[in-house]
Scaffold this motif. Structure first.
Motif, PDB file in Angstrom:
ATOM      1  N   ALA A 144       5.130   3.105 -10.282  1.00 15.56           N
ATOM      2  CA  ALA A 144       6.119   2.712 -11.294  1.00 15.56           C
ATOM      3  C   ALA A 144       7.065   3.869 -11.610  1.00 15.56           C
ATOM      4  CB  ALA A 144       5.407   2.255 -12.568  1.00 15.56           C
ATOM      5  N   HIS A 145       6.512   5.070 -11.689  1.00 15.43           N
ATOM      6  CA  HIS A 145       7.359   6.249 -11.910  1.00 15.43           C
ATOM      7  C   HIS A 145       8.307   6.455 -10.730  1.00 15.43           C
ATOM      8  CE1 HIS A 145       3.820   7.683 -14.549  1.00 15.43           C
ATOM      9  NE2 HIS A 145       4.792   7.274 -15.337  1.00 15.43           N
ATOM     10  N   ALA A 146       7.814   6.240  -9.525  1.00 12.37           N
ATOM     11  CA  ALA A 146       8.642   6.410  -8.332  1.00 12.37           C
ATOM     12  C   ALA A 146       9.803   5.416  -8.331  1.00 12.37           C
ATOM     13  CB  ALA A 146       7.794   6.245  -7.069  1.00 12.37           C
ATOM     14  N   ARG A 147       9.516   4.163  -8.662  1.00  8.97           N
ATOM     15  CA  ARG A 147      10.578   3.147  -8.708  1.00  8.97           C
ATOM     16  C   ARG A 147      11.634   3.509  -9.746  1.00  8.97           C
ATOM     17  NH1 ARG A 147       5.932  -0.342  -8.601  1.00  8.97           N
ATOM     18  NH2 ARG A 147       5.669  -1.349  -6.558  1.00  8.97           N
ATOM     19  N   LEU A 148      11.191   3.978 -10.896  1.00  2.00           N
ATOM     20  CA  LEU A 148      12.124   4.367 -11.953  1.00  2.00           C
ATOM     21  C   LEU A 148      12.990   5.538 -11.508  1.00  2.00           C
ATOM     22  CD1 LEU A 148      12.974   3.808 -14.876  1.00  2.00           C
ATOM     23  CD2 LEU A 148      11.255   5.469 -15.617  1.00  2.00           C
ATOM     24  N   LEU A 149      12.390   6.482 -10.811  1.00  3.63           N
ATOM     25  CA  LEU A 149      13.141   7.640 -10.334  1.00  3.63           C
ATOM     26  C   LEU A 149      14.126   7.239  -9.251  1.00  3.63           C
ATOM     27  CD1 LEU A 149      13.280  10.585 -11.040  1.00  3.63           C
ATOM     28  CD2 LEU A 149      11.531  11.068  -9.316  1.00  3.63           C
ATOM     29  N   THR A 178       0.815  -1.222   0.000  1.00  8.61           N
ATOM     30  CA  THR A 178       0.000   0.000   0.000  1.00  8.61           C
ATOM     31  C   THR A 178       0.847   1.270   0.000  1.00  8.61           C
ATOM     32  OG1 THR A 178      -0.150  -0.046   2.438  1.00  8.61           O
ATOM     33  CG2 THR A 178      -1.900  -1.155   1.191  1.00  8.61           C
ATOM     34  N   LEU A 179       2.133   1.146  -0.308  1.00 10.05           N
ATOM     35  CA  LEU A 179       3.002   2.317  -0.301  1.00 10.05           C
ATOM     36  C   LEU A 179       2.567   3.326  -1.363  1.00 10.05           C
ATOM     37  CD1 LEU A 179       6.600   0.803   0.110  1.00 10.05           C
ATOM     38  CD2 LEU A 179       5.332   2.158   1.791  1.00 10.05           C
ATOM     39  N   LYS A 180       2.533   4.594  -0.985  1.00  9.95           N
ATOM     40  CA  LYS A 180       2.255   5.673  -1.923  1.00  9.95           C
ATOM     41  C   LYS A 180       3.540   6.017  -2.680  1.00  9.95           C
ATOM     42  CE  LYS A 180      -1.921   6.089  -0.279  1.00  9.95           C
ATOM     43  NZ  LYS A 180      -3.106   5.684  -1.071  1.00  9.95           N
ATOM     44  N   PRO A 181       3.431   6.623  -3.865  1.00 13.96           N
ATOM     45  CA  PRO A 181       4.638   6.953  -4.644  1.00 13.96           C
ATOM     46  C   PRO A 181       5.671   7.763  -3.866  1.00 13.96           C
ATOM     47  CG  PRO A 181       2.704   7.208  -6.012  1.00 13.96           C
ATOM     48  CD  PRO A 181       2.203   6.899  -4.622  1.00 13.96           C
ATOM     49  N   ALA A 182       5.228   8.783  -3.115  1.00 11.57           N
ATOM     50  CA  ALA A 182       6.177   9.607  -2.370  1.00 11.57           C
ATOM     51  C   ALA A 182       6.882   8.822  -1.276  1.00 11.57           C
ATOM     52  CB  ALA A 182       5.460  10.814  -1.764  1.00 11.57           C
ATOM     53  N   GLU A 183       6.233   7.773  -0.769  1.00  8.87           N
ATOM     54  CA  GLU A 183       6.821   6.992   0.320  1.00  8.87           C
ATOM     55  C   GLU A 183       7.980   6.126  -0.143  1.00  8.87           C
ATOM     56  OE1 GLU A 183       2.945   6.594   3.274  1.00  8.87           O
ATOM     57  OE2 GLU A 183       3.224   5.098   1.680  1.00  8.87           O
ATOM     58  N   PHE A 184       8.071   5.862  -1.442  1.00  2.89           N
ATOM     59  CA  PHE A 184       9.221   5.126  -1.961  1.00  2.89           C
ATOM     60  C   PHE A 184      10.515   5.888  -1.702  1.00  2.89           C
ATOM     61  CE2 PHE A 184       5.941   2.880  -4.279  1.00  2.89           C
ATOM     62  CZ  PHE A 184       6.447   1.592  -4.402  1.00  2.89           C
ATOM     63  N   PHE A 191      26.547   6.854  -0.796  1.00  2.00           N
ATOM     64  CA  PHE A 191      25.363   6.923   0.056  1.00  2.00           C
ATOM     65  C   PHE A 191      25.014   8.369   0.421  1.00  2.00           C
ATOM     66  CE2 PHE A 191      26.919   2.543   1.156  1.00  2.00           C
ATOM     67  CZ  PHE A 191      25.882   1.873   0.521  1.00  2.00           C
ATOM     68  N   GLY A 192      26.036   9.214   0.555  1.00  2.00           N
ATOM     69  CA  GLY A 192      25.762  10.625   0.847  1.00  2.00           C
ATOM     70  C   GLY A 192      25.062  11.315  -0.309  1.00  2.00           C
ATOM     71  N   LEU A 193      25.571  11.113  -1.529  1.00  2.00           N
ATOM     72  CA  LEU A 193      24.944  11.729  -2.700  1.00  2.00           C
ATOM     73  C   LEU A 193      23.586  11.110  -2.994  1.00  2.00           C
ATOM     74  CD1 LEU A 193      27.903  12.224  -5.213  1.00  2.00           C
ATOM     75  CD2 LEU A 193      26.836  13.881  -3.679  1.00  2.00           C
ATOM     76  N   CYS A 194      23.445   9.825  -2.714  1.00  2.00           N
ATOM     77  CA  CYS A 194      22.139   9.188  -2.914  1.00  2.00           C
ATOM     78  C   CYS A 194      21.094   9.828  -2.004  1.00  2.00           C
ATOM     79  CB  CYS A 194      22.246   7.697  -2.631  1.00  2.00           C
ATOM     80  SG  CYS A 194      20.705   6.806  -2.931  1.00  2.00           S
ATOM     81  N   SER A 195      21.461  10.098  -0.755  1.00  2.00           N
ATOM     82  CA  SER A 195      20.518  10.730   0.175  1.00  2.00           C
ATOM     83  C   SER A 195      20.134  12.125  -0.307  1.00  2.00           C
ATOM     84  CB  SER A 195      21.137  10.808   1.571  1.00  2.00           C
ATOM     85  OG  SER A 195      21.333   9.518   2.117  1.00  2.00           O
ATOM     86  N   LEU A 196      21.128  12.908  -0.732  1.00  2.00           N
ATOM     87  CA  LEU A 196      20.851  14.265  -1.190  1.00  2.00           C
ATOM     88  C   LEU A 196      20.022  14.256  -2.476  1.00  2.00           C
ATOM     89  CD1 LEU A 196      21.176  17.309  -0.993  1.00  2.00           C
ATOM     90  CD2 LEU A 196      23.408  17.094  -2.119  1.00  2.00           C
ATOM     91  N   THR A 197      20.384  13.397  -3.428  1.00  2.00           N
ATOM     92  CA  THR A 197      19.639  13.317  -4.680  1.00  2.00           C
ATOM     93  C   THR A 197      18.222  12.812  -4.440  1.00  2.00           C
ATOM     94  OG1 THR A 197      21.735  12.794  -5.789  1.00  2.00           O
ATOM     95  CG2 THR A 197      19.719  12.465  -7.051  1.00  2.00           C
ATOM     96  N   ASN A 198      18.085  11.894  -3.489  1.00  2.00           N
ATOM     97  CA  ASN A 198      16.773  11.370  -3.140  1.00  2.00           C
ATOM     98  C   ASN A 198      15.875  12.473  -2.567  1.00  2.00           C
ATOM     99  OD1 ASN A 198      15.297   8.624  -2.659  1.00  2.00           O
ATOM    100  ND2 ASN A 198      14.974   9.783  -0.798  1.00  2.00           N
ATOM    101  N   LEU A 199      16.431  13.319  -1.694  1.00  2.00           N
ATOM    102  CA  LEU A 199      15.675  14.446  -1.152  1.00  2.00           C
ATOM    103  C   LEU A 199      15.286  15.424  -2.255  1.00  2.00           C
ATOM    104  CD1 LEU A 199      17.692  15.139   2.132  1.00  2.00           C
ATOM    105  CD2 LEU A 199      15.381  14.190   1.960  1.00  2.00           C
ATOM    106  N   THR A 200      16.178  15.586  -3.230  1.00  2.00           N
ATOM    107  CA  THR A 200      15.876  16.461  -4.363  1.00  2.00           C
ATOM    108  C   THR A 200      14.714  15.910  -5.175  1.00  2.00           C
ATOM    109  OG1 THR A 200      18.233  17.042  -4.483  1.00  2.00           O
ATOM    110  CG2 THR A 200      16.856  17.613  -6.369  1.00  2.00           C
ATOM    111  N   ALA A 201      14.752  14.606  -5.448  1.00  2.00           N
ATOM    112  CA  ALA A 201      13.660  13.973  -6.203  1.00  2.00           C
ATOM    113  C   ALA A 201      12.348  14.063  -5.429  1.00  2.00           C
ATOM    114  CB  ALA A 201      14.007  12.517  -6.491  1.00  2.00           C
ATOM    115  N   LEU A 202      12.411  13.859  -4.118  1.00  2.00           N
ATOM    116  CA  LEU A 202      11.205  13.943  -3.289  1.00  2.00           C
ATOM    117  C   LEU A 202      10.614  15.339  -3.318  1.00  2.00           C
ATOM    118  CD1 LEU A 202       9.242  12.709  -1.266  1.00  2.00           C
ATOM    119  CD2 LEU A 202      10.889  13.227   0.549  1.00  2.00           C
ATOM    120  N   SER A 203      11.466  16.365  -3.279  1.00  2.79           N
ATOM    121  CA  SER A 203      10.964  17.743  -3.322  1.00  2.79           C
ATOM    122  C   SER A 203      10.284  18.021  -4.659  1.00  2.79           C
ATOM    123  CB  SER A 203      12.112  18.736  -3.089  1.00  2.79           C
ATOM    124  OG  SER A 203      12.998  18.790  -4.192  1.00  2.79           O
TER     125      SER A 203
END
Length: 243
Positions: free
Chosen positions: A134-139, A51-57, A103-115
């Motif tokens: 599906a879009h969330a997984r691809l991102l 039941t995960l929402k796209p943003a929760e990925f 892992f540091g850049l992944c966290s920062l890039t992930n926050l960017t994608a979430l925003s």
């Protein structure tokens, strides 16, 4: 013999033994807190995976990258701090630094994608409502690929990893641009694409969200009472971000 001596000097701590012990103790506390917090979040995510929402990925991915950093860095940094020197040699130093950057850049890039996703859902709902799991997984895959380019770069001679100035850990060699053009280009690209660009995107995304919410509040105030306005705006924002 000279090379061995130089390597030994590079990996010797340049701060006092007491400060190293203090840092090792703090690392231990951070390690335990990170393990507990991120494992709980991943366990919750696993139980509600269907039941995960796209943003929760992106929240789950952020936890994975944080946990990856904890498991790859702290087990090496803690004993090195207590021993007052880096204990694990040159090759492990390179891998340690690569994991830190990855892992540091992944966290920062992930926050960017979430925003960006939050901005899309709140400010452009017609498009945001089409953003699926599906879009969330691809991102999320794109986030890891993006971070991997800059993490693997120094191992492929684009940039360089070396011991930290204080000697008990490893990171990007910030002095290499003084004598290597490739290292200079790496640092410039790292600053532009892994700091300036993400920070700008995050700032603009949440600025647009605040402006949109403010405009929505002013429009709603013309039709309902103030208490109803606050409740309606809060509920609407939560639904858009989670949807």
């Amino acid at each position: 013999m000279g090379n061995a001596s130089d390597t030994s000097a590079v990996f010797a701590s340049t701060i006092s033994k007491e400060h190293d012990i203090l840092m090792g103790s703090l690392y231990g506390v951070f390690c335990v807190l990170s393990l507990v917090g991120n494992c709980i979040l991943l366990l919750v995510g696993y139980h509600k995976r269907s039941t995960l929402k796209p943003a929760e990925f992106f929240i789950i991915n952020l936890s994975i990258s944080d946990l990856g950093m904890t498991l790859s860095l702290f087990p090496l940094a803690i004993p090195s701090a207590f021993e007052h020197r880096w204990l694990f040699g040159e090759i492990t130093c390179q891998l340690y630094a690569m994991c830190g950057v990855l892992f540091g850049l992944c966290s920062l890039t992930n926050l960017t994608a979430l925003s960006l996703v939050c901005c899309l859902k709140v400010c452009f709902p017609n498009h945001g409502n089409k953003f699926s799991s599906a879009h969330a997984r691809l991102l999320v895959v794109g986030v890891w690929c993006y971070a991997s380019v800059f993490a693997v770069g120094p191992l492929a001679q684009w940039g360089r990893y070396s011991a930290e100035p204080y000697g008990t850990a490893c990171c990007i060699d910030w002095k290499a641009p003084n004598y290597e053009l490739s290292a200079l280009s790496y640092i410039v690209c790292l600053f532009l694409f892994c700091y300036a660009l993400p920070c700008t995107v995050i700032f603009l995304s949440y600025t647009f969200i605040l402006l949109t919410v403010r405009g929505s509040r002013q429009a709603v105030q013309q039709h309902v009472s103030p208490p109803q306005t606050r409740t309606t705006n809060a509920h609407s924002l939560i639904v858009k971000v989670r949807g």
